[in-house]
Motif scaffolding. Sequence first.
Motif: not given
Length: 847
Positions: A403-426
């Motif tokens: 329940p802490e609501r903390d975010l934990v992330s790790v960077r991708a080692a590389e681009v494994h797959y090219e996205p069809i649509r560019p990532l966008k912010a909310e």
Amino acid sequence: MRPVLTEIEIAEPGLVVLCGASGSGKSTFARRHFAATEVVSSDQCRAMVGDDETDQTVTAEAFDLLHTIVRKRLEIGRLTVVDATNTKAPDRKSLVELARRADLMVTAIVFDLPLALCVERNNARRDRQTPRHAIKRQHETLRRNARRLRKEGFGRVYTIGSGDELDSVRIGRTKLWCDRRDDAGPFDIIGDVHGCHTELIELLDRLGYDVTARPIAHPDNRRAVFVGDLVDRGPGVAEVLEVAMSMVENGSALCIAGNHENKLGRALAGRQVQMTHGLAESLAQLEQRSAAFRDQVASFIDGLISHYVLDGGRLVVAHAGLPERYHGRASARVRDIALFGDTDGESDEYGLPVRYPWAADYRGDAAVVYGHTPVIAAEWVNNTICVDTGAVFGGELTALRWPERDLVSVRAAEVHYEPIRPLKAEPPVGDRAHASLDISDVEGKLVVDTSLAGRLTIEAEQSSAALEVMSRFAVDPRWLPYLPPTMAPVATSTRDGYLEHPDEAFAYFRRAGVREVVCQEKHMGSRAVVVMARDADAAEARFGIANQAAGVIVTRTGRAFFAEPAATASLLAQLRAAAESTGLWDRLGTDWLLLDAELLPWSAKGVELIRDLYAATGAAGTAALSTASKLIADAAERDVMLDELSARTDERASHLGSFIDAYRQYCWDTDGIDGVEIAPFQILAADSEVLGRRPHAWHLEEIDALIAQAPDLLRRTDRHYVKTDDDASIADATDWWHSMTERGGEGMVAKPADPVTVNDKGLVQPGVKCRGREYLRLIYGAEYLAPENLQRLRQRSLKRKSSLARREFALGIEALERFVANEHLSRVHQCAFAVLALESEPVDPRL
């Protein structure tokens, strides 16, 4: 030969339809196995409508009532049992449709007893009897179409074929598979992995899991929750599945279905699917494994459910998100929305489905964590958060700790797959929330659930009064996540010459079990709430408003304190600079702050009140008493002795002089904002925390640091800390109060050292005000200390005011909790609105 029926399993919540001819034992069965409130009987509905269970002339009206009751119960998720003959398909169809609309499972229990037994049971009834030919017709109709019940939409069908089965069968209730409310975690909810095995192991390691163990587990029994889309696109699909399957089997993880698992499962089952969006890569990797492993994967995917409701209903995890009305429900529609999102059939410029932005209007109590549509960064939107941060596309793999609501992330080692649509912010939170505010959220009778005071009711008349004030005078509601509560006075003192005294404050908190209180100087100004962002961009991002001031200063009713925006902007700029100088922004990790404060002088906001009420009273009293004194003096020259009246007039003049001195010291000249002071006493909230729960000592220390940076604007609040079981400590604070009030100070507010304090009787008063003798002249009149007046005033009743103070405080904390949790603005604003609405309660304004 049909096997003997021994147990019936029904899903709860859900709908149970009893089907059988009259006399087949349905009503007796219902009474034996279900609570009376769970059973909706056609006979009872006839009685309620027409006063007679056997009155067939009101059948249509009775079934209208029955369907209404069933619909309402299913809407709120209650197990509902329909006791009627239900032998005809059209009758059952309407009930199945009600269950379908509520997205709940419907179970049929068929009472296929021999006709002779039904007739015998019917004849034995004393209350009413059905003609034999009618029973025969019902019996034959049911037998003709009972085999088609599953095609009609019944998820489960049970048939009771004998009297022995009827007497011995047992009912078993099972929760829906998605219902894990009794599971409180803690959890680590992991976004779409998409075959990124290296990143998954790194993330689990960072989250504290023992990644060297087989299966992987957490030493503190935390569990991972995978939001689906473990497969496709990435290079380690098989390895990711191995990790997830082993963790789920071991109990160290939960997993729900994603749309990519759904498609892979169909492919493994040999069904025709398009080899797009990474499916071909998954199948190729799985071909390198054994057939047994592929079978294991197929079985694992087949067992994945649409969503989970966890932690007492406070948390929902669904792959593509889930609107509130579908939480804890089970249907094909719920599964489709949970896996794919709610779409309208249109496609965007990239050929991908356009999904309804459900999170923009989400108002639920439960936090919803989801993935599916990758975003650049995980951000809370109306108590929902997308944790798919595009790891397979070269972004990050993200987990939310609950329940802490903390975010934990790790960077991708590389681009494994090219996205069809560019990532966008909310989109900005404020824009989304504001777009769906509606007057219906606050009009009429309101019921607001709070964590500190339970369920609070706001009557329609109170809502109307608040709407009048807020709609005409308040600032943009996006600036109003909080309005300050009223404050209760101390219990009435019995000391000679005192209506209020510190003794009662310390006695109250001692009885409440509060060992330490802080007594703060009560400034004679106007209550103010300061809402400020670090800069204009931060104001627009959090509040959805772009303005020059990047904040507001409002009164207790939500009105702007200053008519000129430039005045507000100037004061906020000074406050903002002080926070920057002390490092407060960075220390709290926030781009916005809410402060509770007093704005001085009193005349800066209350000049009309002072002129029209207090000054007018002083002038009128002075003129009247001066005339009276002159008349008494003239009478004395004529040897008319009025000594008693003269003394009384002199006494009244003295009281009036003290009254005039009392209000004058709270007024001084200001030119615009020159001469204006702000006395902050609490930092209410910041980006990730309701700071109003922190000890008062922390607030005062942080505020003292701000004051040091802006001494011309900010005024210090004097304070004393008191141990309620230490006589010396109490005596010291009491002496301080006497000294302060004798110099003309208004008084003090005594508060528990911990602002939110609860004992076995509920919420302890967050503060009680103890006002000085001279200041109370402004409240109760210049001559309130006259013995006869003081005796009368000691009969004042404080119960309603004390209750109001606690309720408004609970609403304030609730509003802050919802705001910090990024719940929909309507849910936040509902609490602030309720505070204003409660102010219309008939409470003595002098309290």
